[in-house]
Design a protein around this motif. Structure first.
Motif, short mmCIF file in Angstrom:
data_model
loop_
_atom_site.label_atom_id
_atom_site.label_comp_id
_atom_site.label_asym_id
_atom_site.label_seq_id
_atom_site.Cartn_x
_atom_site.Cartn_y
_atom_site.Cartn_z
N GLU A 278 43.56 65.80 28.58
CA GLU A 278 42.59 66.40 27.66
C GLU A 278 43.24 67.26 26.58
O GLU A 278 42.66 67.47 25.51
CB GLU A 278 41.59 67.26 28.44
CG GLU A 278 40.65 66.47 29.34
CD GLU A 278 41.18 66.26 30.74
OE1 GLU A 278 40.38 65.95 31.63
OE2 GLU A 278 42.41 66.38 30.94
N ASP A 279 44.45 67.74 26.87
CA ASP A 279 45.12 68.64 25.94
C ASP A 279 46.20 67.96 25.09
O ASP A 279 46.89 68.64 24.32
CB ASP A 279 45.76 69.80 26.72
CG ASP A 279 44.73 70.69 27.39
OD1 ASP A 279 43.60 70.79 26.85
OD2 ASP A 279 45.03 71.25 28.45
N VAL A 280 46.36 66.65 25.23
CA VAL A 280 47.39 65.94 24.46
C VAL A 280 46.82 65.56 23.10
O VAL A 280 45.89 64.75 23.02
CB VAL A 280 47.89 64.69 25.19
CG1 VAL A 280 48.93 63.96 24.34
CG2 VAL A 280 48.50 65.08 26.55
N PRO A 281 47.37 66.09 22.01
CA PRO A 281 46.86 65.71 20.68
C PRO A 281 47.24 64.27 20.34
O PRO A 281 48.29 63.77 20.77
CB PRO A 281 47.57 66.69 19.73
CG PRO A 281 48.12 67.77 20.61
CD PRO A 281 48.41 67.12 21.93
N ASP A 282 46.40 63.60 19.59
CA ASP A 282 46.75 62.27 19.12
C ASP A 282 48.02 62.35 18.28
O ASP A 282 48.24 63.29 17.51
CB ASP A 282 45.61 61.68 18.28
CG ASP A 282 44.42 61.27 19.13
OD1 ASP A 282 44.56 61.23 20.36
OD2 ASP A 282 43.35 61.00 18.55
N GLY A 283 48.89 61.38 18.48
CA GLY A 283 50.16 61.32 17.76
C GLY A 283 51.26 62.18 18.33
O GLY A 283 52.40 62.10 17.88
N ALA A 284 50.96 62.99 19.36
CA ALA A 284 51.95 63.91 19.93
C ALA A 284 52.74 63.20 21.03
O ALA A 284 52.54 63.45 22.22
CB ALA A 284 51.27 65.17 20.45
N THR A 285 53.63 62.31 20.63
CA THR A 285 54.31 61.46 21.62
C THR A 285 55.40 62.19 22.39
O THR A 285 56.02 61.60 23.27
CB THR A 285 54.88 60.21 20.95
OG1 THR A 285 55.76 60.60 19.89
CG2 THR A 285 53.77 59.33 20.40
N GLU A 286 55.62 63.47 22.11
CA GLU A 286 56.47 64.24 23.02
C GLU A 286 55.84 64.34 24.40
O GLU A 286 56.52 64.67 25.37
CB GLU A 286 56.75 65.64 22.46
CG GLU A 286 55.54 66.54 22.31
CD GLU A 286 54.90 66.44 20.92
OE1 GLU A 286 54.28 67.43 20.50
OE2 GLU A 286 55.02 65.37 20.28
#
Length: 451
Positions: A278-286
């Motif tokens: 739920e806390d992973v932003p889109d595009g944040a592939t780290e």
């Protein structure tokens, strides 16, 4: 004094009001001789003549952490990570022993000769003690026993594509052949358990949306692979270990197998226990890893599995890469979380929020991983063990700044997070190797199974 040590041999006494021992946390003075713990003495015990006293006050003395899941990638992909940088990060994070995974280096650790190449590279660069896993791939069944005799701690395999061509996965027949061979000489197989058929059936869509990536790595892929692995382990009475458990749905299967006497252990990782989908932003592939970071409700169930002992240990699965490989597209970005230096504070922050103790953290991150690998000299503060310690200020907090991390590429899913637990110092066999973030020259040893 324990382990045959004499009072006159003691050269260091490490004193704290809080020392975590197998019998619990207490005020104590830990006497060190020749790099080993000679005795755990009462807090007020006078140091023997000539011994140096180091009093750390109310900071907590933990046994050095043992991380059995680290991708060092050296040689061959040393621009991703290397033994110098990885072991510095480990030491700064309170880890005194790590085991290197057999893939992402070139060559992979799939033959005894390749193990020799890896050791030659690591020998002068290790800030902490380092051991090695071997690899089980489709064409190396005959290499497994020679690798074992050369000192690897066990063998890793994938049941779905690994992401690198030189380390292919085992199908069920290949798993059976490798497991039969390894069981025959009493070895350990550690398994990346995702079923390729379940993955092939999952929806695949490129782009920056984390929800699309999560759908492409369903829990069912883990559940099916673990169910098949349990059946094979029971068939051969083999010792197996499930790597980086992400799906809480598999916990009842694992618990039942343990009750039935299947020789299985299980790990999870800080990112599964502290980060949520739920806390992973889109595009944040780290945040991308395989299997993936799942939802908060799944995380709650993983914690319950950890607390009740279905999950045995917590290790990093530190799997770094160069920043350019973390593209904004979850389908094409390299999958792996860099957390070697941050695992202890990340887990402690969440553990304390959930009402758990540092004694729990020590069991999950030091004692149990040491037992998994058969590292009888590691994992506890008691007489006869190596004098490996992490000194922690558990109530101190800090904000994660990637620029302050020691691993080679400062990419981390923990950037900007506020964490509790500052490692004041790290000690390896009675020598302080980190003090307030400053490291000494490397003194780590290369370990072999049963030494």
């Amino acid at each position: 004094m324990g382990g045959g040590a004499r009072v006159s041999d003691v050269n260091l006494v490490l004193r704290s009001t809080r020392v975590i021992t197998p019998e619990g946390t207490r005020a104590a003075s830990v006497a060190v001789a020749d790099g080993k713990i000679a005795a755990v003495l009462p807090y007020g015990a006078e140091p023997p003549p000539g011994a140096r006293l180091e009093d750390v006050g109310d900071d907590v003395v933990l046994p050095g952490l043992v991380d059995t899941h680290v991708h060092v990638n050296d040689p061959g992909r040393s621009e991703w990570e290397g033994f110098w940088t990885a072991t510095r990060a480990a030491a700064a994070g309170g880890i005194t022993t790590l085991l290197d995974m057999p893939l992402n280096s070139l060559p992979p650790t799939t033959t005894a000769a390749h193990l020799g190449t890896k050791r030659a590279v690591a020998r002068t660069k290790a800030h902490v003690d380092v051991g090695f896993w071997g690899g089980a791939v489709p064409d190396n069944v005959r290499e497994l026993r020679p690798l074992y005799d050369a000192g690897v701690f066990g063998f890793k395999c994938f049941l779905s594509p690994s992401g690198v061509d030189e380390f292919p996965e085992l199908d069920q027949d290949g798993l059976s052949r490798s497991l039969a061979e390894i069981a025959g000489f009493g070895g350990l197989l550690i398994v990346h358990a995702e079923d390729p058929h379940e993955l092939a059936r999952a929806p695949r869509r490129g782009g920056p949306a984390y929800a699309d990536f999560l759908a492409s790595r369903p829990r069912g892929a883990e559940n099916t692979a673990i169910e098949n692995l349990l059946a094979q382990a029971a068939r051969y009475d083999a010792r197996v270990h499930v790597l980086h458990l992400s799906s809480s749905d598999a916990l009842p299967l694992i618990a039942a197998a343990k009750r039935d006497g299947v020789r299985i252990t299980v790990e999870s990782c800080p990112h599964f226990l502290t980060l949520t989908a739920e806390d992973v932003p889109d595009g944040a592939t780290e945040f991308k890893c395989c299997p993936p970071i799942r939802e908060a409700a799944n995380q709650d169930a993983l914690w319950q599995g950890l607390i009740d002992g279905t999950i045995d240990c917590v290790v990093s699965d530190h799997s770094p890469c160069t920043p350019d490989l973390k593209t904004p597209d979850f389908a094409t970005a390299w999958g792996g979380i860099s957390s070697l230096q941050l695992g202890l504070p990340a887990i402690w922050t969440e553990a304390r929020r959930r009402g758990r103790s540092l004694e729990d953290v020590v069991r999950w991150m030091s004692t149990a991983p040491a037992a998994l690998a058969g590292l009888t000299r590691k994992g506890a503060i008691e007489a006869g063990r190596d004098a490996d310690f992490a000194v922690l200020a558990p109530d101190a907090s800090f904000t994660v700044d990637p620029a302050e991390l020691y691993h080679r590429n400062q990419v981390t899913a923990y950037a900007g997070r506020n964490l509790y637990g500052v490692v004041r110092s790290t000690w390896l066999r009675g020598t302080r190797i980190v003090r307030d973030g400053v490291l000494t020259e490397p003194t780590g040893l290369l370990l072999e199974r049963n030494n």
